[in-house]
Scaffold this active site. Structure first.
Site, PDB file in Angstrom:
ATOM      1  N   ASN A 197       0.953  -1.283   0.105  1.00 10.25           N
ATOM      2  CA  ASN A 197       0.069  -0.070   0.100  1.00 10.25           C
ATOM      3  C   ASN A 197       0.855   1.151  -0.114  1.00 10.25           C
ATOM      4  OD1 ASN A 197      -2.322  -1.428   0.485  1.00 10.25           O
ATOM      5  ND2 ASN A 197      -1.987  -1.207   2.697  1.00 10.25           N
ATOM      6  N   HIS A 415      -5.808  22.501  -4.801  1.00 12.67           N
ATOM      7  CA  HIS A 415      -4.752  21.261  -4.692  1.00 12.67           C
ATOM      8  C   HIS A 415      -3.509  21.205  -5.337  1.00 12.67           C
ATOM      9  CE1 HIS A 415      -4.372  16.610  -5.003  1.00 12.67           C
ATOM     10  NE2 HIS A 415      -3.868  17.159  -3.739  1.00 12.67           N
ATOM     11  N   GLU A 417      -0.688  18.401  -6.292  1.00 10.49           N
ATOM     12  CA  GLU A 417      -0.223  17.131  -6.239  1.00 10.49           C
ATOM     13  C   GLU A 417       1.311  17.464  -6.534  1.00 10.49           C
ATOM     14  OE1 GLU A 417      -0.384  14.047  -4.253  1.00 10.49           O
ATOM     15  OE2 GLU A 417       1.623  14.201  -5.061  1.00 10.49           O
ATOM     16  N   GLU A 510      -8.231   7.481   3.838  1.00 16.75           N
ATOM     17  CA  GLU A 510      -8.093   7.046   2.442  1.00 16.75           C
ATOM     18  C   GLU A 510      -7.694   5.604   2.357  1.00 16.75           C
ATOM     19  OE1 GLU A 510      -5.087  10.046   1.263  1.00 16.75           O
ATOM     20  OE2 GLU A 510      -3.659   8.473   1.606  1.00 16.75           O
TER      21      GLU A 510
HETATM   22  C1  NOJ Z   1      -2.491  11.357  -1.196  1.00 14.01           C
HETATM   23  C2  NOJ Z   1      -3.250  11.986  -0.399  1.00 14.01           C
HETATM   24  O1  NOJ Z   1      -3.118  11.592   1.072  1.00 14.01           O
HETATM   25  C3  NOJ Z   1      -4.676  12.023  -0.599  1.00 14.01           C
HETATM   26  O2  NOJ Z   1      -5.551  12.636   0.148  1.00 14.01           O
HETATM   27  C4  NOJ Z   1      -4.728  12.583  -2.234  1.00 14.01           C
HETATM   28  O3  NOJ Z   1      -6.041  12.351  -2.610  1.00 14.01           O
HETATM   29  C5  NOJ Z   1      -3.765  11.832  -3.233  1.00 14.01           C
HETATM   30  N1  NOJ Z   1      -2.480  11.619  -2.580  1.00 14.01           N
HETATM   31  C6  NOJ Z   1      -3.761  12.657  -4.412  1.00 14.01           C
HETATM   32  O4  NOJ Z   1      -3.104  13.723  -4.440  1.00 14.01           O
HETATM   33 CA    CA Z   2      -1.186  10.100   1.893  1.00 14.78          CA
END
Ligand code: NOJ
Ligand code: CA
Length: 705
Positions: A197, A415, A417, A510
């Site tokens: 994971n 956001h 990323e 998550e």
């Molecule tokens: C990991 C983050 O913890 C999660 O919240 C997010 O949706 C994904 N990365 C994508 O950025």
């Molecule tokens: Ca994470």
């Protein structure tokens, strides 16, 4: 002369000209319970001892460093000077678990010098609080030492009991492991190697990450961590299971033969040990924030604590996706007509979240997957230059979404990323934050999934510590607050940079959507409350109502009752709290939704009413402005009954208490949705017995009549 002596005494200044074996260098907490003693051995090795009511808690523990191309700091020191002082002050949090924080410590500073060439200097500053100790090394400016390359820090914590220990492995690349509960003598971090994971993981030693919490005989509770992690690498603690001691083990880099490089003068982060008589006092402790510097940003009222929803859980469930189905053509993301039609961040979908939020007293909507590049993030080696943080997918109209949000009184949460491609993100930040500023967007969730680029760096090494801290400082210039995922650990820097609003840094919600190991077990959060939460706010993202979500996944579920999901809004502190579930799941359950609608996010005061590490915890928090209280109580896999005394309420005031509790036969697995909602009038003299189901909880809103 006499006046001068009085003055010096008033400052608690003690001074001696040379090392003196018989001289005791000590500091005692204001309540007299904790005492820290420092000295050097005959060989000149610096060490300290901590006692609690005259019982040794940390026995003779040595302090020092190893350097590249220079002799170590471990012996041949003498004490040239020492100073003590007392500090008592009260400071205010712009938002937080409480408004006013008392910072009351006794400080001992020892100035050491090597007795042999090159006769270098080292200072150590100890602070002793009623709820623990902190110390840091200061490398003062000096002629014969200009720069250091630290290959290891040798800070010991030599313990006197085989504590029951709540720990995660000392992973250099991620904090998202489940906790283990073992005796200190049975810590085996290497059993986590190769865990499923995780997008990245590296566990080189039998070491643990911090905060690591321990429960011993006679009610003693300890938690080890660090404060003010700045321009240094994160500290893990190597465990000597035979001698019951811990030693600092810094996170390194594959690109350098040292772990930390600094020019003098500088000081290290604080090494901290919270020491309390019971579990609740660990949560109540402000030691970590107190060891940090005051607010450097001044007025931060541009950020307001809030609840938020988002285009998020639906991606983790697989209902929609971050990516759109574009292709990279000649270095540019292009819509070649292959859109798969499952893209989540569409104008229409975001408006649905805005409408729902506006109706339910929720002030923010997070939008993930709005910008081009998601076709090429996780699992790709070459991730630099993929995301730009300004270019939207064709079906997302950011102007319209921001406009619509403003009309409804709901802010968009940005956001970013980065996919751990730090050079691209660093280069793009000014443009990305300026875009946010132009829309009046004041918060961003950042992400660092994957192995760090440049290759060879780890999430918790000095390079990344600087990246995370620089990001926060830069963001502040654009009035942007940061909620980092895959972050560096929280070390109380929120006091200095309040725009560090929240972070992940643990196994969040998550994992319940997709982990191949059964998700977070019911004991997870009753451990987190006494470990990770001591470091600072957590973006855990509570509020999943559709606990089993079988229409999306049959192999996964949330391992708590619905009532516990509500209790988490109070138990877990964060100035941003997500209502993480899908709009349709909330709309189908208006009664429990009422609690999310009502619950506060910014607190005047916090009372930890009861708790045991890993078992259960009950917290009551008083909302700023309204004076209303909210209470949350959660338990592990065991059902329990807890007696609550409401003596924290105001005198002569009646309140309407709406109690959201586990229904009869509720159970985190067999019957998670059973919830009973009851309304009572309560006052200061009221008492209640709370019944929590296995994996259950209770949430109460206590509103002034
Ligand atoms: C990991 C983050 O913890 C999660 O919240 C997010 O949706 C994904 N990365 C994508 O950025
Ligand atoms: Ca994470």
């Amino acid at each position: 002369m006499r006046g001068l002596i009085t003055l010096l005494l008033a400052l608690f200044l003690v001074s001696c000209n040379s090392s003196d074996d018989k001289h005791v260098f000590e500091a005692v907490s204001s309540n007299g319970v904790l005492k820290l003693t420092f000295n050097v051995t005959k060989e000149g090795a610096p060490f300290y001892v901590v006692t609690r009511e005259n019982t040794v808690v940390i026995d003779t523990s040595f302090l020092g460093f190893e350097f590249k191309d220079a002799p170590a700091f471990h012996k041949n020191f003498s004490v040239k000077n020492s100073e003590t002082k007392t500090n008592v002050e009260t400071w205010s949090m712009p938002w937080g678990e409480q408004k006013d924080v008392v910072n009351n410590y006794r400080e001992l500073k020892v100035m050491l010098q090597e007795k042999v060439s090159p006769e270098r200097f080292l200072n150590i500053i100890f602070r002793v609080y009623d709820d623990g100790i902190g110390f840091r090394y200061e490398f003062p400016e000096q002629a014969r030492l200009k720069d250091v390359e630290i290959t290891e820090e040798r800070t010991q914590f030599n313990l006197t009991q085989d504590y029951n220990t709540f720990w995660t492995p000392g992973d250099w690349d991620i904090y998202e492991h489940l906790y283990s509960t073992t005796k200190l003598s049975e810590v085996n971090a290497l059993k986590y190697v190769g865990h499923v994971n995780l997008a990245q993981t590296y566990i080189p030693e039998n070491a643990v990450n911090t905060p690591v919490t321990m429960v011993g005989e006679n009610g003693i509770h300890l938690s080890f961590h660090e404060a003010t992690l700045v321009d240094y690498s994160g500290m893990t603690l190597k465990v000597d299971t035979t001698n019951l001691s811990l030693e600092s083990h810094l996170v390194g880099s594959e690109n350098t033969t040292y772990k930390v490089k600094r020019s003098l003068p500088f000081h290290t982060p604080w090494r901290t040990v919270q020491i309390t008589d019971n579990a609740p006092d660990l949560i109540a402790s402000n030691l970590i924030v107190n060891l940090n510097e005051p607010n450097k940003l001044g007025d931060v009222s541009w950020f307001k604590p809030m609840k938020y929803t988002g285009v998020w859980w639906e991606m983790h469930l697989g209902k929609s996706s971050w990516d759109y189905g574009m292709e990279m053509v000649d270095g540019k993301w292009t819509d070649t007509g292959k859109a798969h039609g499952r893209h989540g961040a569409t104008t229409e979908n975001v408006k649905r979240f805005i409408d729902f939020s506006a109706k339910n007293n929720i002030k923010g909507v997070l939008v993930e997957g709005w910008n081009t590049g998601w076709e090429r993030w996780i699992g790709f080696e070459d991730r630099e230059g993929v995301f730009d943080f300004v270019t939207t997918y064709p079906d997302y109209d950011i102007d319209e979404v921001v406009r619509y949000g403003k009309e409804k009184g709901v802010d968009i949460i940005m956001h970013h990323e980065s996919s751990a491609a730090t050079e691209t993100y660093t280069k793009q930040q000014d443009t990305a934050f300026a875009l946010m500023q132009s829309y009046g967007i004041h918060s961003v969730k950042t992400g660092y999934v994957g192995k760090i680029l440049p290759k060879g760096e780890y999430h918790h090494g000095q390079y990344m510590v600087n990246h995370y801290n620089n990001t926060v400082e830069k963001a502040a210039k654009y009035k942007v607050a940061i909620n980092a995922h895959e972050p560096i650990k929280a070390t109380g820097l929120r006091r200095t940079y309040p725009n560090t609003i929240s972070r992940e840094g643990l196994r969040g919600q998550e994992f319940n959507a997709w982990a191949q190991d059964g998700g977070n077990p019911p004991e997870h959060l009753p451990i987190v409350a006494f470990t990770r939460m001591l470091a600072g706010p957590i973006d855990f993202t509570p509020g999943i109502f559709n606990i089993k979500f079988n229409e999306y996944k049959t192999e996964n579920q949330v391992n708590t009752t619905l009532a516990q999901q509500l209790a988490l809004y109070v138990v877990i502190y964060s100035p941003i709290q997500m209502a993480a579930d899908l709009v349709e799941h909330y709309e189908a359950n208006p009664e429990p939704l009422q609690f999310i609608k009502d619950v506060g996010v910014d607190w005047e005061d916090t009372k930890v009413l009861n708790g045991e590490v890993g078992d259960y915890v009950t917290i009551a928090r008083k909302e700023r402005e309204t004076g209303n209280w909210f209470l949350g109580s959660i338990t592990d896999e065991n059902a329990r009954e807890l007696d609550i005394d409401f003596d924290f309420l105001e005198d002569n005031q009646e309140y309407t208490a709406t109690i959201y509790k586990d229904g009869k036969d509720a159970h985190w697995d067999k019957n998670p949705l059973a919830i009973d909602i009851e309304t009572l009038v309560i006052r200061k003299s009221s008492q209640l017995k709370l019944r929590l189901a296995q994996g259950g909880g209770v949430a109460i809103s206590i509103i002034k009549k």
